[in-house]
Design a protein around this motif. Sequence first.
Motif, PDB file in Angstrom:
ATOM      1  N   ARG A  74     -55.287 -24.967  11.528  1.00  0.00           N
ATOM      2  CA  ARG A  74     -55.596 -23.300  12.167  1.00  0.00           C
ATOM      3  C   ARG A  74     -55.524 -23.667  13.461  1.00  0.00           C
ATOM      4  N   GLU A  75     -56.099 -24.321  13.772  1.00  0.00           N
ATOM      5  CA  GLU A  75     -56.750 -24.165  15.158  1.00  0.00           C
ATOM      6  C   GLU A  75     -55.140 -24.126  16.491  1.00  0.00           C
ATOM      7  N   ASP A  76     -54.205 -25.206  16.080  1.00  0.00           N
ATOM      8  CA  ASP A  76     -52.768 -25.819  16.751  1.00  0.00           C
ATOM      9  C   ASP A  76     -51.948 -25.709  15.500  1.00  0.00           C
ATOM     10  N   GLN A  77     -51.554 -24.379  15.297  1.00  0.00           N
ATOM     11  CA  GLN A  77     -50.685 -24.679  13.779  1.00  0.00           C
ATOM     12  C   GLN A  77     -49.186 -25.833  15.017  1.00  0.00           C
ATOM     13  N   ILE A  78     -48.729 -25.387  16.019  1.00  0.00           N
ATOM     14  CA  ILE A  78     -47.859 -25.765  15.849  1.00  0.00           C
ATOM     15  C   ILE A  78     -47.471 -27.246  16.890  1.00  0.00           C
ATOM     16  N   LEU A  79     -48.726 -27.988  17.173  1.00  0.00           N
ATOM     17  CA  LEU A  79     -48.988 -29.228  17.388  1.00  0.00           C
ATOM     18  C   LEU A  79     -49.197 -29.910  16.229  1.00  0.00           C
ATOM     19  N   GLY A  80     -50.127 -29.245  15.169  1.00  0.00           N
ATOM     20  CA  GLY A  80     -50.125 -29.739  13.728  1.00  0.00           C
ATOM     21  C   GLY A  80     -48.426 -29.677  13.184  1.00  0.00           C
ATOM     22  N   MET A  81     -47.089 -29.136  13.521  1.00  0.00           N
ATOM     23  CA  MET A  81     -45.870 -29.527  12.908  1.00  0.00           C
ATOM     24  C   MET A  81     -45.597 -30.123  13.675  1.00  0.00           C
ATOM     25  N   LYS A  82     -45.500 -30.149  15.134  1.00  0.00           N
ATOM     26  CA  LYS A  82     -44.897 -31.470  16.167  1.00  0.00           C
ATOM     27  C   LYS A  82     -45.078 -33.145  15.016  1.00  0.00           C
ATOM     28  N   ARG A  83     -46.341 -33.056  14.850  1.00  0.00           N
ATOM     29  CA  ARG A  83     -47.203 -34.413  14.221  1.00  0.00           C
ATOM     30  C   ARG A  83     -46.216 -34.594  13.352  1.00  0.00           C
ATOM     31  N   ILE A  84     -46.274 -33.617  11.896  1.00  0.00           N
ATOM     32  CA  ILE A  84     -45.876 -33.878  10.756  1.00  0.00           C
ATOM     33  C   ILE A  84     -44.635 -34.548  11.446  1.00  0.00           C
TER      34      ILE A  84
END
Length: 106
Positions: A74-84
């Motif tokens: 929720r805080e940084d959706q794009i960063l989370g997607m990049k990590r995944i």
Amino acid sequence: HFDNNMPVLPSFASWDEYFAAFMNGKWPVLGNILHSYVSSLSALAWGSYFDHLVEWNEYIDHERIMMISYKELREDQILGMKRIAAFFGFPLCEEDFPRIAKKTSF
């Protein structure tokens, strides 16, 4: 609480009652839900959240397990997607992430 409308799960009269049961780990394991319902046990459905965290903490540095929280997403959706994507080896371009974020936001 949302469990109150599920007939196989125990109901709680108040949030305080539910929260006390949750904090005390009074949830039967999933296999025991029906038994709990039939027996009218006052228990929650998933077991202790804190025991769950302790069990998974053992794997926090395992190379084949990725830990990510809803809060992080929720805080940084794009960063989370990049990590995944990196974890699973998905070959995504930088332009893909905003497009995916737009289609998966709520």
